[in-house]
Design a protein around this motif. Structure first.
Motif, PDB file in Angstrom:
ATOM      1  N   VAL A  83      22.618 -53.361  44.631  1.00 20.25           N
ATOM      2  CA  VAL A  83      21.500 -54.154  45.107  1.00 20.25           C
ATOM      3  C   VAL A  83      20.414 -54.194  44.040  1.00 20.25           C
ATOM      4  CG1 VAL A  83      19.671 -54.307  46.842  1.00 20.25           C
ATOM      5  CG2 VAL A  83      21.970 -53.584  47.517  1.00 20.25           C
ATOM      6  N   ASN A  84      20.059 -55.405  43.619  1.00 23.93           N
ATOM      7  CA  ASN A  84      18.927 -55.583  42.729  1.00 23.93           C
ATOM      8  C   ASN A  84      17.717 -55.786  43.631  1.00 23.93           C
ATOM      9  OD1 ASN A  84      16.859 -56.720  41.122  1.00 23.93           O
ATOM     10  ND2 ASN A  84      18.353 -57.427  39.645  1.00 23.93           N
ATOM     11  N   MET A  85      16.834 -54.792  43.662  1.00 19.75           N
ATOM     12  CA  MET A  85      15.713 -54.812  44.597  1.00 19.75           C
ATOM     13  C   MET A  85      14.588 -55.742  44.163  1.00 19.75           C
ATOM     14  SD  MET A  85      15.626 -50.872  45.863  1.00 19.75           S
ATOM     15  CE  MET A  85      14.616 -51.279  47.296  1.00 19.75           C
ATOM     16  N   GLY A  86      14.570 -56.123  42.903  1.00 18.95           N
ATOM     17  CA  GLY A  86      13.534 -57.027  42.421  1.00 18.95           C
ATOM     18  C   GLY A  86      13.384 -56.944  40.917  1.00 18.95           C
ATOM     19  N   TYR A  87      12.440 -57.723  40.408  1.00 19.20           N
ATOM     20  CA  TYR A  87      12.245 -57.817  38.961  1.00 19.20           C
ATOM     21  C   TYR A  87      11.004 -57.100  38.468  1.00 19.20           C
ATOM     22  CZ  TYR A  87      15.856 -61.347  39.409  1.00 19.20           C
ATOM     23  OH  TYR A  87      17.021 -62.011  39.690  1.00 19.20           O
ATOM     24  N   VAL A  96      23.921 -42.524  47.038  1.00 15.16           N
ATOM     25  CA  VAL A  96      22.961 -43.468  46.471  1.00 15.16           C
ATOM     26  C   VAL A  96      22.836 -43.221  44.972  1.00 15.16           C
ATOM     27  CG1 VAL A  96      20.576 -44.303  46.483  1.00 15.16           C
ATOM     28  CG2 VAL A  96      21.681 -43.643  48.638  1.00 15.16           C
ATOM     29  N   ILE A  97      22.920 -44.304  44.216  1.00 13.44           N
ATOM     30  CA  ILE A  97      22.714 -44.266  42.768  1.00 13.44           C
ATOM     31  C   ILE A  97      21.421 -45.014  42.468  1.00 13.44           C
ATOM     32  CG2 ILE A  97      23.584 -45.032  40.513  1.00 13.44           C
ATOM     33  CD1 ILE A  97      26.417 -44.953  41.739  1.00 13.44           C
ATOM     34  N   ASP A  98      20.572 -44.404  41.658  1.00 12.66           N
ATOM     35  CA  ASP A  98      19.333 -45.042  41.215  1.00 12.66           C
ATOM     36  C   ASP A  98      19.440 -45.304  39.719  1.00 12.66           C
ATOM     37  OD1 ASP A  98      16.685 -45.881  40.818  1.00 12.66           O
ATOM     38  OD2 ASP A  98      15.940 -43.821  40.674  1.00 12.66           O
ATOM     39  N   ARG A  99      19.452 -46.567  39.335  1.00 10.09           N
ATOM     40  CA  ARG A  99      19.475 -46.933  37.917  1.00 10.09           C
ATOM     41  C   ARG A  99      18.031 -46.932  37.433  1.00 10.09           C
ATOM     42  NH1 ARG A  99      24.508 -47.938  36.254  1.00 10.09           N
ATOM     43  NH2 ARG A  99      25.966 -48.259  37.960  1.00 10.09           N
ATOM     44  N   CYS A 100      17.651 -45.839  36.834  1.00 12.01           N
ATOM     45  CA  CYS A 100      16.266 -45.510  36.542  1.00 12.01           C
ATOM     46  C   CYS A 100      15.994 -45.543  35.041  1.00 12.01           C
ATOM     47  CB  CYS A 100      15.987 -44.112  37.088  1.00 12.01           C
ATOM     48  SG  CYS A 100      14.321 -43.515  36.853  1.00 12.01           S
ATOM     49  N   ASN A 101      14.851 -46.128  34.642  1.00  9.25           N
ATOM     50  CA  ASN A 101      14.510 -46.124  33.215  1.00  9.25           C
ATOM     51  C   ASN A 101      13.847 -44.817  32.792  1.00  9.25           C
ATOM     52  OD1 ASN A 101      11.667 -46.239  33.685  1.00  9.25           O
ATOM     53  ND2 ASN A 101      11.711 -48.464  33.745  1.00  9.25           N
ATOM     54  N   LEU A 102      13.690 -43.897  33.700  1.00  5.49           N
ATOM     55  CA  LEU A 102      13.097 -42.565  33.520  1.00  5.49           C
ATOM     56  C   LEU A 102      11.604 -42.587  33.230  1.00  5.49           C
ATOM     57  CD1 LEU A 102      15.885 -40.625  31.584  1.00  5.49           C
ATOM     58  CD2 LEU A 102      15.528 -40.811  34.043  1.00  5.49           C
ATOM     59  N   SER A 138       9.628 -57.082  34.300  1.00  3.79           N
ATOM     60  CA  SER A 138       8.396 -56.670  33.626  1.00  3.79           C
ATOM     61  C   SER A 138       7.342 -56.349  34.674  1.00  3.79           C
ATOM     62  CB  SER A 138       7.885 -57.786  32.711  1.00  3.79           C
ATOM     63  OG  SER A 138       7.203 -58.775  33.457  1.00  3.79           O
ATOM     64  N   PRO A 139       6.199 -55.817  34.225  1.00  2.34           N
ATOM     65  CA  PRO A 139       5.092 -55.542  35.152  1.00  2.34           C
ATOM     66  C   PRO A 139       4.502 -56.826  35.747  1.00  2.34           C
ATOM     67  CG  PRO A 139       4.808 -54.311  33.101  1.00  2.34           C
ATOM     68  CD  PRO A 139       5.934 -55.281  32.882  1.00  2.34           C
ATOM     69  N   TYR A 140       4.844 -57.970  35.176  1.00  2.00           N
ATOM     70  CA  TYR A 140       4.273 -59.241  35.611  1.00  2.00           C
ATOM     71  C   TYR A 140       5.168 -60.018  36.581  1.00  2.00           C
ATOM     72  CZ  TYR A 140       1.694 -57.828  31.546  1.00  2.00           C
ATOM     73  OH  TYR A 140       0.972 -57.085  30.660  1.00  2.00           O
ATOM     74  N   ARG A 141       6.372 -59.523  36.801  1.00  4.34           N
ATOM     75  CA  ARG A 141       7.282 -60.208  37.724  1.00  4.34           C
ATOM     76  C   ARG A 141       6.933 -59.819  39.148  1.00  4.34           C
ATOM     77  NH1 ARG A 141      12.121 -62.162  35.260  1.00  4.34           N
ATOM     78  NH2 ARG A 141      12.416 -63.154  37.274  1.00  4.34           N
ATOM     79  N   THR A 142       6.971 -60.768  40.031  1.00  7.03           N
ATOM     80  CA  THR A 142       6.596 -60.509  41.424  1.00  7.03           C
ATOM     81  C   THR A 142       7.760 -60.670  42.400  1.00  7.03           C
ATOM     82  OG1 THR A 142       5.921 -62.816  41.689  1.00  7.03           O
ATOM     83  CG2 THR A 142       4.209 -61.250  41.020  1.00  7.03           C
ATOM     84  N   GLU A 143       8.914 -61.147  41.917  1.00  6.01           N
ATOM     85  CA  GLU A 143      10.039 -61.378  42.823  1.00  6.01           C
ATOM     86  C   GLU A 143      10.614 -60.037  43.291  1.00  6.01           C
ATOM     87  OE1 GLU A 143      10.504 -64.352  39.333  1.00  6.01           O
ATOM     88  OE2 GLU A 143       9.853 -62.292  39.596  1.00  6.01           O
ATOM     89  N   MET A 144      10.560 -59.828  44.598  1.00  8.36           N
ATOM     90  CA  MET A 144      11.061 -58.593  45.194  1.00  8.36           C
ATOM     91  C   MET A 144      11.838 -58.927  46.465  1.00  8.36           C
ATOM     92  SD  MET A 144       9.916 -56.269  43.133  1.00  8.36           S
ATOM     93  CE  MET A 144       9.815 -54.665  43.881  1.00  8.36           C
ATOM     94  N   GLY A 183      14.798 -54.593  37.624  1.00  9.11           N
ATOM     95  CA  GLY A 183      13.564 -53.943  37.397  1.00  9.11           C
ATOM     96  C   GLY A 183      13.691 -52.438  37.563  1.00  9.11           C
ATOM     97  N   ALA A 184      12.575 -51.895  37.959  1.00  2.73           N
ATOM     98  CA  ALA A 184      12.544 -50.470  38.312  1.00  2.73           C
ATOM     99  C   ALA A 184      12.625 -50.420  39.833  1.00  2.73           C
ATOM    100  CB  ALA A 184      11.272 -49.814  37.796  1.00  2.73           C
ATOM    101  N   PRO A 185      13.783 -50.094  40.393  1.00  2.00           N
ATOM    102  CA  PRO A 185      13.932 -50.146  41.852  1.00  2.00           C
ATOM    103  C   PRO A 185      12.936 -49.241  42.574  1.00  2.00           C
ATOM    104  CG  PRO A 185      15.823 -49.054  40.840  1.00  2.00           C
ATOM    105  CD  PRO A 185      15.009 -49.640  39.731  1.00  2.00           C
ATOM    106  N   GLU A 186      12.519 -48.168  41.913  1.00  2.00           N
ATOM    107  CA  GLU A 186      11.570 -47.233  42.520  1.00  2.00           C
ATOM    108  C   GLU A 186      10.217 -47.890  42.809  1.00  2.00           C
ATOM    109  OE1 GLU A 186      14.255 -45.464  39.479  1.00  2.00           O
ATOM    110  OE2 GLU A 186      12.706 -47.003  39.385  1.00  2.00           O
ATOM    111  N   MET A 187       9.919 -49.007  42.135  1.00  2.00           N
ATOM    112  CA  MET A 187       8.640 -49.685  42.329  1.00  2.00           C
ATOM    113  C   MET A 187       8.623 -50.561  43.581  1.00  2.00           C
ATOM    114  SD  MET A 187       7.501 -50.625  38.436  1.00  2.00           S
ATOM    115  CE  MET A 187       5.772 -50.926  38.844  1.00  2.00           C
TER     116      MET A 187
END
Length: 134
Positions: A26-30, A98-104, A44-50, A76-80
């Motif tokens: 699942v891509n939670m957003g950008y 659950v797997i979290d693809r995290c940029n750390l 990016s920090p400027y993307r709003t699609e969630m 994006g960063a799914p944690e956001m």
């Protein structure tokens, strides 16, 4: 144009068989705390699609109905995503890995200081998606 169907009809290639679905990615957003040139979704920090809460609430239902054993969260960063923790808890309650693809780097951002502990407490597998070697 030359027909090639004859080449496909008579072959000793083994039959391809579909197996059951075991992983739902699942891509939670950008939205992301970073803006990497190589990002395939241009997060990016400027993307709003969630993903909407309505869709988030369907995910546990799909996991259960399809007997899916792994939920792979990305962005994006799914944690956001504001519903990230809700979704992780709902999936874990069903016994789903659950797997979290995290940029750390998100783990060091203000407002996310508790995220590493949350991931550990919920036995989330973290796959580090490193932004750059330097």
């Amino acid at each position: 144009m030359k027909s090639t169907i004859e080449l496909l009809e008579d072959t000793d290639f083994p039959a391809i068989k579909r197996r059951g679905l075991t992983v739902l990615q699942v891509n939670m957003g950008y939205l992301c705390n970073m803006s990497c040139v190589h990002c395939h979704v241009a997060a990016s920090p400027y993307r709003t699609e969630m993903m909407s809460r309505e869709l988030i609430e369907l995910i546990p239902q799909v996991l259960q109905a399809q007997d899916i054993d792994t939920l792979d969260l990305t962005g994006g960063a799914p944690e956001m995503h504001k519903d990230f923790k809700y979704l992780v808890k709902a999936a874990r309650k069903l016994g789903v890995k659950v797997i979290d693809r995290c940029n750390l780097t998100i783990l060091m951002e203000e407002g996310y200081e508790d995220m590493a502990q949350f991931l550990a407490d919920n036995e989330v597998e973290v796959v580090a998606s490193l932004p750059c070697y330097s």
